[in-house]
Design a protein around this motif. Structure first.
Motif, PDB file in Angstrom:
ATOM      1  N   GLN A 242      78.831 -21.257  57.593  1.00 28.69           N
ATOM      2  CA  GLN A 242      78.569 -22.489  58.327  1.00 28.69           C
ATOM      3  C   GLN A 242      78.845 -23.676  57.419  1.00 28.69           C
ATOM      4  O   GLN A 242      78.881 -23.550  56.195  1.00 28.69           O
ATOM      5  CB  GLN A 242      77.119 -22.517  58.810  1.00 28.69           C
ATOM      6  CG  GLN A 242      76.846 -21.521  59.911  1.00 28.69           C
ATOM      7  CD  GLN A 242      75.452 -21.674  60.501  1.00 28.69           C
ATOM      8  OE1 GLN A 242      74.613 -22.434  60.015  1.00 28.69           O
ATOM      9  NE2 GLN A 242      75.193 -20.928  61.556  1.00 28.69           N
ATOM     10  N   GLU A 243      79.005 -24.829  58.038  1.00 30.17           N
ATOM     11  CA  GLU A 243      79.266 -26.044  57.275  1.00 30.17           C
ATOM     12  C   GLU A 243      78.167 -26.258  56.237  1.00 30.17           C
ATOM     13  O   GLU A 243      76.982 -26.075  56.525  1.00 30.17           O
ATOM     14  CB  GLU A 243      79.328 -27.249  58.207  1.00 30.17           C
ATOM     15  CG  GLU A 243      79.806 -28.492  57.500  1.00 30.17           C
ATOM     16  CD  GLU A 243      80.122 -29.625  58.457  1.00 30.17           C
ATOM     17  OE1 GLU A 243      79.997 -30.777  58.027  1.00 30.17           O
ATOM     18  OE2 GLU A 243      80.489 -29.335  59.611  1.00 30.17           O
ATOM     19  N   GLY A 244      78.582 -26.565  55.032  1.00 32.40           N
ATOM     20  CA  GLY A 244      77.643 -26.794  53.943  1.00 32.40           C
ATOM     21  C   GLY A 244      77.355 -25.565  53.102  1.00 32.40           C
ATOM     22  O   GLY A 244      76.751 -25.684  52.035  1.00 32.40           O
ATOM     23  N   GLU A 245      77.753 -24.401  53.569  1.00 36.08           N
ATOM     24  CA  GLU A 245      77.555 -23.176  52.785  1.00 36.08           C
ATOM     25  C   GLU A 245      78.748 -22.971  51.861  1.00 36.08           C
ATOM     26  O   GLU A 245      79.904 -23.081  52.292  1.00 36.08           O
ATOM     27  CB  GLU A 245      77.376 -21.968  53.710  1.00 36.08           C
ATOM     28  CG  GLU A 245      76.103 -22.049  54.522  1.00 36.08           C
ATOM     29  CD  GLU A 245      75.916 -20.926  55.523  1.00 36.08           C
ATOM     30  OE1 GLU A 245      74.790 -20.822  56.046  1.00 36.08           O
ATOM     31  OE2 GLU A 245      76.861 -20.158  55.792  1.00 36.08           O
ATOM     32  N   ALA A 246      78.455 -22.670  50.609  1.00 37.49           N
ATOM     33  CA  ALA A 246      79.517 -22.475  49.626  1.00 37.49           C
ATOM     34  C   ALA A 246      80.304 -21.207  49.932  1.00 37.49           C
ATOM     35  O   ALA A 246      79.740 -20.194  50.347  1.00 37.49           O
ATOM     36  CB  ALA A 246      78.920 -22.379  48.226  1.00 37.49           C
ATOM     37  N   VAL A 247      81.618 -21.281  49.729  1.00 38.11           N
ATOM     38  CA  VAL A 247      82.500 -20.122  49.852  1.00 38.11           C
ATOM     39  C   VAL A 247      83.252 -19.995  48.532  1.00 38.11           C
ATOM     40  O   VAL A 247      83.890 -20.945  48.078  1.00 38.11           O
ATOM     41  CB  VAL A 247      83.494 -20.265  51.020  1.00 38.11           C
ATOM     42  CG1 VAL A 247      84.445 -19.077  51.068  1.00 38.11           C
ATOM     43  CG2 VAL A 247      82.748 -20.426  52.348  1.00 38.11           C
ATOM     44  N   VAL A 248      83.135 -18.831  47.921  1.00 38.95           N
ATOM     45  CA  VAL A 248      83.777 -18.548  46.637  1.00 38.95           C
ATOM     46  C   VAL A 248      84.756 -17.398  46.852  1.00 38.95           C
ATOM     47  O   VAL A 248      84.394 -16.383  47.451  1.00 38.95           O
ATOM     48  CB  VAL A 248      82.713 -18.157  45.583  1.00 38.95           C
ATOM     49  CG1 VAL A 248      83.359 -17.726  44.285  1.00 38.95           C
ATOM     50  CG2 VAL A 248      81.729 -19.289  45.360  1.00 38.95           C
ATOM     51  N   TRP A 249      85.969 -17.571  46.368  1.00 32.73           N
ATOM     52  CA  TRP A 249      86.970 -16.496  46.443  1.00 32.73           C
ATOM     53  C   TRP A 249      87.068 -15.825  45.080  1.00 32.73           C
ATOM     54  O   TRP A 249      87.095 -16.503  44.051  1.00 32.73           O
ATOM     55  CB  TRP A 249      88.330 -17.058  46.846  1.00 32.73           C
ATOM     56  CG  TRP A 249      88.388 -17.430  48.293  1.00 32.73           C
ATOM     57  CD1 TRP A 249      88.026 -18.628  48.854  1.00 32.73           C
ATOM     58  CD2 TRP A 249      88.825 -16.595  49.359  1.00 32.73           C
ATOM     59  NE1 TRP A 249      88.211 -18.575  50.215  1.00 32.73           N
ATOM     60  CE2 TRP A 249      88.706 -17.349  50.555  1.00 32.73           C
ATOM     61  CE3 TRP A 249      89.309 -15.285  49.437  1.00 32.73           C
ATOM     62  CZ2 TRP A 249      89.053 -16.831  51.801  1.00 32.73           C
ATOM     63  CZ3 TRP A 249      89.659 -14.772  50.676  1.00 32.73           C
ATOM     64  CH2 TRP A 249      89.527 -15.535  51.845  1.00 32.73           C
ATOM     65  N   LYS A 250      87.110 -14.492  45.098  1.00 32.43           N
ATOM     66  CA  LYS A 250      87.234 -13.727  43.856  1.00 32.43           C
ATOM     67  C   LYS A 250      88.448 -12.806  43.957  1.00 32.43           C
ATOM     68  O   LYS A 250      88.872 -12.435  45.051  1.00 32.43           O
ATOM     69  CB  LYS A 250      85.967 -12.913  43.581  1.00 32.43           C
ATOM     70  CG  LYS A 250      85.683 -11.830  44.605  1.00 32.43           C
ATOM     71  CD  LYS A 250      84.425 -11.063  44.233  1.00 32.43           C
ATOM     72  CE  LYS A 250      84.142  -9.960  45.228  1.00 32.43           C
ATOM     73  NZ  LYS A 250      85.181  -8.949  45.361  1.00 32.43           N
ATOM     74  N   SER A 251      88.981 -12.413  42.812  1.00 33.15           N
ATOM     75  CA  SER A 251      90.105 -11.481  42.803  1.00 33.15           C
ATOM     76  C   SER A 251      89.791 -10.238  41.978  1.00 33.15           C
ATOM     77  O   SER A 251      90.662  -9.416  41.741  1.00 33.15           O
ATOM     78  CB  SER A 251      91.367 -12.170  42.273  1.00 33.15           C
ATOM     79  OG  SER A 251      91.140 -12.638  40.959  1.00 33.15           O
ATOM     80  N   THR A 252      88.534 -10.122  41.551  1.00 33.13           N
ATOM     81  CA  THR A 252      88.085  -8.953  40.810  1.00 33.13           C
ATOM     82  C   THR A 252      86.839  -8.403  41.500  1.00 33.13           C
ATOM     83  O   THR A 252      86.407  -8.922  42.519  1.00 33.13           O
ATOM     84  CB  THR A 252      87.738  -9.318  39.348  1.00 33.13           C
ATOM     85  OG1 THR A 252      86.653 -10.246  39.360  1.00 33.13           O
ATOM     86  CG2 THR A 252      88.936  -9.903  38.619  1.00 33.13           C
ATOM     87  N   SER A 253      86.258  -7.388  40.942  1.00 36.70           N
ATOM     88  CA  SER A 253      85.102  -6.746  41.556  1.00 36.70           C
ATOM     89  C   SER A 253      83.854  -7.625  41.504  1.00 36.70           C
ATOM     90  O   SER A 253      83.122  -7.733  42.483  1.00 36.70           O
ATOM     91  CB  SER A 253      84.844  -5.399  40.870  1.00 36.70           C
ATOM     92  OG  SER A 253      83.826  -4.697  41.519  1.00 36.70           O
ATOM     93  N   SER A 254      83.584  -8.266  40.399  1.00 38.16           N
ATOM     94  CA  SER A 254      82.379  -9.082  40.262  1.00 38.16           C
ATOM     95  C   SER A 254      82.590 -10.488  40.816  1.00 38.16           C
ATOM     96  O   SER A 254      83.594 -11.138  40.519  1.00 38.16           O
ATOM     97  CB  SER A 254      81.966  -9.193  38.794  1.00 38.16           C
ATOM     98  OG  SER A 254      80.916 -10.132  38.662  1.00 38.16           O
ATOM     99  N   ALA A 255      81.624 -10.957  41.570  1.00 39.84           N
ATOM    100  CA  ALA A 255      81.674 -12.328  42.091  1.00 39.84           C
ATOM    101  C   ALA A 255      81.532 -13.362  40.980  1.00 39.84           C
ATOM    102  O   ALA A 255      81.801 -14.542  41.200  1.00 39.84           O
ATOM    103  CB  ALA A 255      80.581 -12.520  43.134  1.00 39.84           C
ATOM    104  N   PHE A 256      81.112 -12.939  39.808  1.00 37.81           N
ATOM    105  CA  PHE A 256      80.922 -13.867  38.695  1.00 37.81           C
ATOM    106  C   PHE A 256      82.165 -14.021  37.819  1.00 37.81           C
ATOM    107  O   PHE A 256      82.274 -14.989  37.077  1.00 37.81           O
ATOM    108  CB  PHE A 256      79.732 -13.426  37.830  1.00 37.81           C
ATOM    109  CG  PHE A 256      78.411 -13.647  38.499  1.00 37.81           C
ATOM    110  CD1 PHE A 256      77.810 -14.895  38.498  1.00 37.81           C
ATOM    111  CD2 PHE A 256      77.763 -12.593  39.129  1.00 37.81           C
ATOM    112  CE1 PHE A 256      76.591 -15.104  39.122  1.00 37.81           C
ATOM    113  CE2 PHE A 256      76.534 -12.785  39.750  1.00 37.81           C
ATOM    114  CZ  PHE A 256      75.945 -14.046  39.749  1.00 37.81           C
ATOM    115  N   ALA A 257      83.099 -13.086  37.887  1.00 37.27           N
ATOM    116  CA  ALA A 257      84.255 -13.092  36.982  1.00 37.27           C
ATOM    117  C   ALA A 257      85.292 -14.131  37.411  1.00 37.27           C
ATOM    118  O   ALA A 257      85.967 -13.974  38.432  1.00 37.27           O
ATOM    119  CB  ALA A 257      84.890 -11.710  36.930  1.00 37.27           C
ATOM    120  N   GLY A 258      85.373 -15.212  36.660  1.00 35.13           N
ATOM    121  CA  GLY A 258      86.417 -16.205  36.859  1.00 35.13           C
ATOM    122  C   GLY A 258      86.302 -17.042  38.121  1.00 35.13           C
ATOM    123  O   GLY A 258      87.284 -17.658  38.535  1.00 35.13           O
ATOM    124  N   THR A 259      85.113 -17.093  38.745  1.00 31.46           N
ATOM    125  CA  THR A 259      84.969 -17.808  40.014  1.00 31.46           C
ATOM    126  C   THR A 259      84.193 -19.113  39.908  1.00 31.46           C
ATOM    127  O   THR A 259      84.201 -19.907  40.846  1.00 31.46           O
ATOM    128  CB  THR A 259      84.228 -16.928  41.041  1.00 31.46           C
ATOM    129  OG1 THR A 259      82.904 -16.675  40.556  1.00 31.46           O
ATOM    130  CG2 THR A 259      84.969 -15.629  41.303  1.00 31.46           C
TER     131      THR A 259
END
Length: 183
Positions: free
Chosen positions: A77-94
């Protein structure tokens, strides 16, 4: 303590795998994810969506492909963050770690797909970074996997082992129904 809901890889490619008959655990995971989204939104708590963008141009999980689109149960929904990842962990390089810390978030409820892969990597990385992780096991999609020594390991066993490993050291295991009392 500020808690966010982190929705991992709830993308149409997962729905397609299920529709094609791929054995999976938690056939009710989509409804549990939708219920948790409704809970967090009703309480005004932060929601972050993590979507997989496979670097392979032929992948159904490539950004822009139909399989990479969010499932109906997990539409941002509007205002919710969307993060795109290209590896398994959502924390790696995002930049996810910095985004969460800027918002004062120190506890995460993780839901989504796939339990033994991206959910596991994100849970472990988040725990290592100092986030308290809450993992509602019934809001995770789990598929069967090939066994290293031949044959296949069924989806329910994969999920059971995954949750056992994560619950031993990295996350507090709960059901969807228990989350409301914790946030």
């Amino acid at each position: 303590m500020t808690t966010a809901l982190l929705v991992i890889d709830m993308q149409m490619g997962m729905a397609h795998r299920t529709a094609q008959g791929r054995p999976r655990a938690n056939p009710q995971a989509e409804s549990h994810v939708a219920n948790l989204l409704a809970l967090f939104r009703a309480k005004g708590l932060p929601v972050v969506h993590v979507l997989h963008d496979d670097p392979d141009p032929a992948s159904p999980f490539r950004r822009g492909a139909e399989g990479a689109e969010p499932m109906p149960c997990a539409q941002p929904q509007e205002g919710e963050a969307v993060v795109w990842k290209s590896t398994s962990s959502a924390f790696a390089g995002t930049g996810l770690d910095a985004l969460l810390r800027r918002r004062g978030i120190d506890r995460l409820v993780l839901v989504g797909a796939v339990a033994a892969f991206c959910v596991t990597s994100t849970t472990r990385a988040g725990s290592d970074l100092g986030f308290q992780i809450i993992l509602p096991g019934d809001a995770l999609i789990g598929f069967d996997i090939p066994a290293h020594d031949g044959g296949r390991i069924d989806a329910d066993t994969v999920l059971r082992v995954t949750l056992s490993l994560l619950g031993a050291d990295f996350a507090q295991l709960v059901s969807t129904d228990q989350v409301a009392a914790l946030i």
